[in-house]
Scaffold this active site. Structure first.
Site, PDB file in Angstrom:
ATOM      1  N   ASP A  34      35.093  63.013  24.605  1.00  9.07           N
ATOM      2  CA  ASP A  34      33.801  62.463  24.178  1.00  9.07           C
ATOM      3  C   ASP A  34      32.746  62.671  25.255  1.00  9.07           C
ATOM      4  O   ASP A  34      31.587  62.974  24.968  1.00  9.07           O
ATOM      5  CB  ASP A  34      33.940  60.977  23.873  1.00  9.07           C
ATOM      6  CG  ASP A  34      34.759  60.716  22.616  1.00  9.07           C
ATOM      7  OD1 ASP A  34      35.097  59.555  22.375  1.00  9.07           O
ATOM      8  OD2 ASP A  34      35.049  61.681  21.885  1.00  9.07           O
ATOM      9  N   ASP A  38      29.294  64.590  24.775  1.00  3.96           N
ATOM     10  CA  ASP A  38      28.024  63.901  25.048  1.00  3.96           C
ATOM     11  C   ASP A  38      27.169  64.670  26.038  1.00  3.96           C
ATOM     12  O   ASP A  38      25.943  64.702  25.938  1.00  3.96           O
ATOM     13  CB  ASP A  38      28.291  62.495  25.586  1.00  3.96           C
ATOM     14  CG  ASP A  38      28.813  61.551  24.516  1.00  3.96           C
ATOM     15  OD1 ASP A  38      29.381  60.507  24.891  1.00  3.96           O
ATOM     16  OD2 ASP A  38      28.638  61.849  23.318  1.00  3.96           O
ATOM     17  N   SER A  83      48.532  49.101  46.337  1.00  3.63           N
ATOM     18  CA  SER A  83      47.931  50.009  45.364  1.00  3.63           C
ATOM     19  C   SER A  83      48.951  50.337  44.281  1.00  3.63           C
ATOM     20  O   SER A  83      50.122  49.983  44.388  1.00  3.63           O
ATOM     21  CB  SER A  83      47.480  51.296  46.052  1.00  3.63           C
ATOM     22  OG  SER A  83      46.572  51.019  47.085  1.00  3.63           O
ATOM     23  N   LEU A  84      48.488  51.044  43.259  1.00  2.00           N
ATOM     24  CA  LEU A  84      49.376  51.450  42.168  1.00  2.00           C
ATOM     25  C   LEU A  84      49.418  52.969  42.072  1.00  2.00           C
ATOM     26  O   LEU A  84      48.443  53.658  42.386  1.00  2.00           O
ATOM     27  CB  LEU A  84      48.883  50.873  40.835  1.00  2.00           C
ATOM     28  CG  LEU A  84      48.798  49.352  40.713  1.00  2.00           C
ATOM     29  CD1 LEU A  84      48.273  48.972  39.335  1.00  2.00           C
ATOM     30  CD2 LEU A  84      50.144  48.710  40.953  1.00  2.00           C
ATOM     31  N   GLU A 119      48.622  45.354  30.597  1.00  2.22           N
ATOM     32  CA  GLU A 119      47.367  44.754  31.038  1.00  2.22           C
ATOM     33  C   GLU A 119      46.257  45.806  31.036  1.00  2.22           C
ATOM     34  O   GLU A 119      46.426  46.873  31.640  1.00  2.22           O
ATOM     35  CB  GLU A 119      47.506  44.179  32.450  1.00  2.22           C
ATOM     36  CG  GLU A 119      48.610  43.146  32.605  1.00  2.22           C
ATOM     37  CD  GLU A 119      48.742  42.674  34.044  1.00  2.22           C
ATOM     38  OE1 GLU A 119      47.773  42.839  34.818  1.00  2.22           O
ATOM     39  OE2 GLU A 119      49.804  42.141  34.399  1.00  2.22           O
ATOM     40  N   LYS A 121      43.345  47.676  32.388  1.00  3.00           N
ATOM     41  CA  LYS A 121      42.984  47.877  33.800  1.00  3.00           C
ATOM     42  C   LYS A 121      41.475  47.756  33.972  1.00  3.00           C
ATOM     43  O   LYS A 121      40.724  48.653  33.624  1.00  3.00           O
ATOM     44  CB  LYS A 121      43.465  49.255  34.265  1.00  3.00           C
ATOM     45  CG  LYS A 121      43.337  49.482  35.753  1.00  3.00           C
ATOM     46  CD  LYS A 121      43.978  50.808  36.139  1.00  3.00           C
ATOM     47  CE  LYS A 121      43.872  51.047  37.628  1.00  3.00           C
ATOM     48  NZ  LYS A 121      42.484  51.196  38.078  1.00  3.00           N
ATOM     49  N   ASP A 123      37.949  47.771  35.816  1.00  3.25           N
ATOM     50  CA  ASP A 123      37.399  48.622  36.860  1.00  3.25           C
ATOM     51  C   ASP A 123      36.414  47.806  37.678  1.00  3.25           C
ATOM     52  O   ASP A 123      35.220  47.791  37.405  1.00  3.25           O
ATOM     53  CB  ASP A 123      36.714  49.838  36.227  1.00  3.25           C
ATOM     54  CG  ASP A 123      36.776  51.045  37.151  1.00  3.25           C
ATOM     55  OD1 ASP A 123      36.177  52.076  36.808  1.00  3.25           O
ATOM     56  OD2 ASP A 123      37.394  50.954  38.220  1.00  3.25           O
ATOM     57  N   ARG A 142      40.188  42.925  48.907  1.00  2.75           N
ATOM     58  CA  ARG A 142      41.448  43.631  49.181  1.00  2.75           C
ATOM     59  C   ARG A 142      41.405  44.336  50.529  1.00  2.75           C
ATOM     60  O   ARG A 142      42.386  44.335  51.265  1.00  2.75           O
ATOM     61  CB  ARG A 142      41.727  44.651  48.072  1.00  2.75           C
ATOM     62  CG  ARG A 142      42.989  45.471  48.317  1.00  2.75           C
ATOM     63  CD  ARG A 142      43.176  46.557  47.272  1.00  2.75           C
ATOM     64  NE  ARG A 142      44.385  47.324  47.539  1.00  2.75           N
ATOM     65  CZ  ARG A 142      44.464  48.349  48.387  1.00  2.75           C
ATOM     66  NH1 ARG A 142      43.385  48.750  49.024  1.00  2.75           N
ATOM     67  NH2 ARG A 142      45.601  48.989  48.581  1.00  2.75           N
ATOM     68  N   GLU A 200      40.463  40.379  39.445  1.00  7.28           N
ATOM     69  CA  GLU A 200      39.437  41.415  39.524  1.00  7.28           C
ATOM     70  C   GLU A 200      38.056  40.834  39.254  1.00  7.28           C
ATOM     71  O   GLU A 200      37.849  40.134  38.254  1.00  7.28           O
ATOM     72  CB  GLU A 200      39.737  42.513  38.491  1.00  7.28           C
ATOM     73  CG  GLU A 200      39.039  43.829  38.758  1.00  7.28           C
ATOM     74  CD  GLU A 200      39.884  44.725  39.665  1.00  7.28           C
ATOM     75  OE1 GLU A 200      40.897  44.251  40.199  1.00  7.28           O
ATOM     76  OE2 GLU A 200      39.516  45.893  39.838  1.00  7.28           O
ATOM     77  N   TYR A 250      38.625  37.792  36.377  1.00 11.46           N
ATOM     78  CA  TYR A 250      39.833  37.627  35.572  1.00 11.46           C
ATOM     79  C   TYR A 250      41.053  37.664  36.498  1.00 11.46           C
ATOM     80  O   TYR A 250      41.162  38.553  37.358  1.00 11.46           O
ATOM     81  CB  TYR A 250      39.967  38.748  34.545  1.00 11.46           C
ATOM     82  CG  TYR A 250      38.966  38.685  33.415  1.00 11.46           C
ATOM     83  CD1 TYR A 250      39.297  38.094  32.199  1.00 11.46           C
ATOM     84  CD2 TYR A 250      37.690  39.227  33.554  1.00 11.46           C
ATOM     85  CE1 TYR A 250      38.389  38.046  31.149  1.00 11.46           C
ATOM     86  CE2 TYR A 250      36.772  39.179  32.511  1.00 11.46           C
ATOM     87  CZ  TYR A 250      37.127  38.581  31.314  1.00 11.46           C
ATOM     88  OH  TYR A 250      36.221  38.524  30.286  1.00 11.46           O
ATOM     89  N   LYS A 338      46.559  55.853  33.108  1.00 10.63           N
ATOM     90  CA  LYS A 338      45.117  56.067  33.033  1.00 10.63           C
ATOM     91  C   LYS A 338      44.698  56.666  31.696  1.00 10.63           C
ATOM     92  O   LYS A 338      45.421  57.455  31.093  1.00 10.63           O
ATOM     93  CB  LYS A 338      44.655  56.990  34.170  1.00 10.63           C
ATOM     94  CG  LYS A 338      45.012  56.506  35.555  1.00 10.63           C
ATOM     95  CD  LYS A 338      44.315  55.221  35.944  1.00 10.63           C
ATOM     96  CE  LYS A 338      42.873  55.420  36.307  1.00 10.63           C
ATOM     97  NZ  LYS A 338      42.679  56.131  37.578  1.00 10.63           N
ATOM     98  N   CYS A 432      33.374  89.531  55.063  1.00 14.27           N
ATOM     99  CA  CYS A 432      33.133  88.128  55.406  1.00 14.27           C
ATOM    100  C   CYS A 432      31.650  87.812  55.279  1.00 14.27           C
ATOM    101  O   CYS A 432      30.807  88.535  55.844  1.00 14.27           O
ATOM    102  CB  CYS A 432      33.609  87.854  56.833  1.00 14.27           C
ATOM    103  SG  CYS A 432      33.156  86.220  57.441  1.00 14.27           S
ATOM    104  N   CYS A 435      30.294  87.184  59.111  1.00 16.10           N
ATOM    105  CA  CYS A 435      30.253  88.199  60.171  1.00 16.10           C
ATOM    106  C   CYS A 435      30.252  89.629  59.640  1.00 16.10           C
ATOM    107  O   CYS A 435      30.057  90.580  60.407  1.00 16.10           O
ATOM    108  CB  CYS A 435      31.421  88.009  61.128  1.00 16.10           C
ATOM    109  SG  CYS A 435      33.036  88.386  60.393  1.00 16.10           S
ATOM    110  N   CYS A 450      39.278  86.419  56.639  1.00 14.00           N
ATOM    111  CA  CYS A 450      38.451  87.235  57.522  1.00 14.00           C
ATOM    112  C   CYS A 450      39.321  87.645  58.702  1.00 14.00           C
ATOM    113  O   CYS A 450      39.972  86.807  59.337  1.00 14.00           O
ATOM    114  CB  CYS A 450      37.246  86.431  58.010  1.00 14.00           C
ATOM    115  SG  CYS A 450      36.295  87.274  59.294  1.00 14.00           S
ATOM    116  N   CYS A 455      34.657  86.060  64.472  1.00 13.93           N
ATOM    117  CA  CYS A 455      33.774  85.610  63.397  1.00 13.93           C
ATOM    118  C   CYS A 455      33.089  84.309  63.789  1.00 13.93           C
ATOM    119  O   CYS A 455      33.729  83.379  64.315  1.00 13.93           O
ATOM    120  CB  CYS A 455      34.576  85.400  62.113  1.00 13.93           C
ATOM    121  SG  CYS A 455      33.622  84.665  60.767  1.00 13.93           S
TER     122      CYS A 455
END
Length: 706
Positions: A34, A38, A83-84, A119, A121, A123, A142, A200, A250, A338, A432, A435, A450, A455
């Site tokens: 999408d 867009d 972290s996850l 759950e 996620k 942001d 955190r 969060e 939350y 994700k 390159c 040079c 190169c 150089c």
């Protein structure tokens, strides 16, 4: 853009947009996201606004549709806010579950039926809330997972965070499935103990829109996106600004261990304590239900009042979390599944080739600037020639880009139907761009290089490496100064640094008497160099700090065998030029590839000349003392360190191991005795698990050395 060019582009855009609209709305089998569609529509509207006479009735655009703080105090979290790991497909999720089932089988829990709590996620910004005797005592960000910032004053402005916990009744607690003994413990903790919850902080899309409208009227900079706005609002030094943003909160977990048995009960308990929880979250009896939940909300995420980039799959049975454990940066019992990455379309205007320290040329696409998830992207890497051929990408192509992991802009697809014949095939340079020397591609490599050792770009990066922190660490000699000296033809290699004269530097822009004196003095102070730093500073391919140290420790022994001194760079060259690859491979951390690299470097007559030049300008070397071995428990054992340690620096840990007779390696092998895994340990820990090497944490390591 001329009107004739605009007309051609509009025709192509309308055809492509109409085709994708049909695929999406009629056949229900979209080819692009999408966001990408867009982005095409936005380009269409932009051109039509510039050339309104070109608008047609059938164009897709015509379809109706408190007190300020000076700083934040640091806070040590009671347990890491980890972290996850991310998953991007059903196959990733199935592989994750299979790994967990195998892990449980090893723990004699074969046949365990895993249930999940799904759950959404959010942001936003992760937050820890600590309550003492039912009253909000501290709120912390955190941070790096171990240490955050105290933002209590700001958090008190968020209405959905209770300043005092609601005390649930015994019946309410029993109703959600908590037994009598645990009920008493919970009530006792809520009223008289310490309780930590995590969740969060978010900003709703509606609030973001409202604030930006208000800021536009008063000429104030607008907020890029809800996630950044939430994080920035919490970290305002003036709490009144945080209050103005009307944030929300939350809960997603309780850090205090009430031994509830099931993770979803933590959410139910948080609700009884007076917090918001997501009532859209759900218990899933198996992985397929979890995947269905994800797919359902991926299609309906626009219904949510906040940004949501996926679903967190949590093993609901808390009792098996310990058995699954943590690997690398995150736990095995959670996975962030994700949604499809946000994408956009743009046009490749050009491709430039950038040169690295080893001479490798990397293609970078210059793009028409496009905003993707609040960030304007103008460049994207094309990696190498193989990637260019795989994508069949050309200059002038319309492409779909995405920010993988919300960070790296990447071209993922070309839209060939938008080509009008003006596109140009991307050809690698024969020379390159810096040079003019011939570039080559070895038969066994994808990269092109190169070949000119002089150089400009290669020399610049070599000189920057020489003075970098882990090499000579010369204060005042940063990249901009080095580039200025090269452009003034005052230096071409590191040896030239030690011949700089005060009068030469005073002729340069922004060089005053004091700055010149300081720079020359700083360089002179680094004319006597510790041997391992010197070897690392040479920039030999594949030689890191640990390999440089191992080579420096053995060189005195080789010098003795050859009856040579070891006090100058020239001495190092003479000694190493007599070594064989077998000699080098006998060292720790030096295998076939590294030994070949060292061997070839010291056989190169230009490098021998460079070492001689360094000696002529007065560079001398200091042989590091052999570590004083304290007879102890580590005699003859080999260690690999990975991740971040809390109580020791990496260098301190290395020194301790060597002092006690142990060996330090950078790579894990079957011969490794222990892998010391700190926080965010990655691939080395995973390899150790695969090879069956013992993995210990920092606490266990400290016990071993004491």
């Amino acid at each position: 853009m001329k009107q004739t060019e605009a007309a051609k582009r509009l025709k192509k855009l309308r055809e492509e947009i109409n085709r994708h609209n049909y695929l999406y709305h009629v056949l229900d089998r979209p080819e692009i996201s999408d966001g990408a569609l867009d982005s095409l529509k936005n380009e269409l509207v932009h051109i039509e606004q510039e050339f309104p006479k070109l608008i047609t009735p059938d164009s897709p655009s015509q379809r109706v549709s408190g007190k300020s703080l000076e700083k934040f105090d640091k806070v040590h979290h009671s347990s890491p806010m980890i972290s996850l790991y991310d998953a991007f497909s059903e196959a990733d999720m199935q592989a994750w579950e299979e790994r967990n089932i195998k892990m449980l089988a090893k723990q004699k829990n074969a046949g365990t039926k895993i249930k999940y709590y799904a759950e959404l996620k959010m942001d936003g910004l992760a937050l820890s809330l600590v309550y003492k005797q039912g009253v909000l005592w501290r709120a912390a960000t955190r941070g790096d997972g171990r240490i955050g910032e105290n933002v209590t004053a700001n958090i008190k402005t968020i209405s959905s965070i209770p300043l005092r916990l609601r005390v649930p009744t015994s019946n309410e607690l029993k109703k959600i499935g908590i037994d009598e003994v645990k009920v008493k413990n919970i009530l006792k903790t809520v009223e008289n103990g310490e309780l930590e919850l995590r969740g969060e902080v978010i900003m709703t899309e509606a609030m973001l829109k409202k604030l930006n409208q208000m800021y536009a009227k008063i000429g104030k900079a607008q907020l890029a996106n809800a996630r950044n706005a939430a994080a920035g609002s919490v970290r305002q030094l003036d709490p009144s600004i945080t209050a103005e943003r009307q944030l929300d909160f939350y809960v997603y977990g309780i850090a205090s261990d009430f031994k509830l048995g099931l993770h979803h009960l933590e959410h139910d308990l948080a609700s009884l304590l007076g917090f918001k929880i997501l009532d859209k979250n759900a218990v899933c009896q198996n992985l397929q239900e979890m995947i269905s939940f994800h797919h359902s909300w991926e299609k309906r995420r626009q219904e949510l009042p906040f940004e949501c980039d996926g679903v967190v799959a949590v093993v609901d049975q808390i009792d098996i979390w310990k058995e699954l454990g943590v690997v690398g940066k995150g736990p095995r019992y959670m996975m962030a599944y994700k949604f499809a990455a946000e994408q956009g379309t743009t046009i490749i205007k050009d491709v430039i080739w950038q040169i690295g320290r080893t001479g490798v040329l990397t293609p970078t696409a210059k793009l028409d600037p496009v905003r993707v998830k609040g960030v304007v992207i103008s460049n994207a890497t094309l990696h190498n020639l193989d990637e260019i051929r795989r994508l069949d990408v050309r200059i002038g192509d319309t492409v779909i880009i995405e920010r993988a992991g919300d960070v790296i802009p990447k071209i993922i697809l070309v839209l060939p139907k938008l080509r009008d014949g003006s596109q140009k095939i991307i050809k690698p340079p024969k020379h390159c761009p810096m040079c003019g020397s011939v570039v080559v591609q070895k038969p066994d490599e994808v990269a092109i290089r190169c070949v000119n050792r002089n150089c400009y770009a290669v020399n610049l990066r070599r000189l920057i490496h020489w003075s970098s922190k882990n090499a000579l660490d010369i204060p005042g000699l940063g990249p901009k100064i080095i580039e200025q000296l090269i452009q003034a033809n005052l230096i071409s290699d590191p040896a030239d640094l030690y011949t700089l004269k005060k009068d030469d530097l005073l002729l340069l822009d922004r060089f005053a008497e004091k700055s010149v004196t300081n720079l020359i003095s700083s360089i002179a102070e680094h004319q006597h160099i510790i041997l391992d730093r010197f070897i690392y500073a040479l920039g030999i391919n594949h030689i890191g700090e640990e390999s440089a140290r191992n080579l420096a420790l053995i060189l005195p022994e080789w010098a003795k065998k050859q009856r040579r001194k070891l006090s100058t760079p020239k001495d190092v060259g003479l000694i190493c030029s007599q070594l064989t690859t077998n000699d080098l491979e006998s060292l720790a951390d030096i295998g076939e590839v590294v030994s070949k690299s060292i061997y070839e470097w010291f056989k190169d007559y230009r490098h021998i000349g460079f070492l001689k030049h360094l000696t002529e300008v007065g560079v001398t070397l200091e042989v590091p003392k052999q570590p004083k071995v304290i007879v102890g428990s580590l005699q003859g054992r080999s260690f690999v360190l990975t991740g971040s340690l809390n109580q020791l620096t990496r260098d301190e840990a290395h020194t301790i191991i060597r002092e006690r007779g142990g060996n330090v390696h950078k790579a894990v092998s079957k011969k490794t005795d222990y892998v010391v895994a700190g926080s965010e340990a990655g691939s080395k820990r995973a390899l150790a698990e695969k090879l069956g090497v013992a993995i210990i944490d920092e606490k266990t390591f400290l016990k071993m050395i004491t």
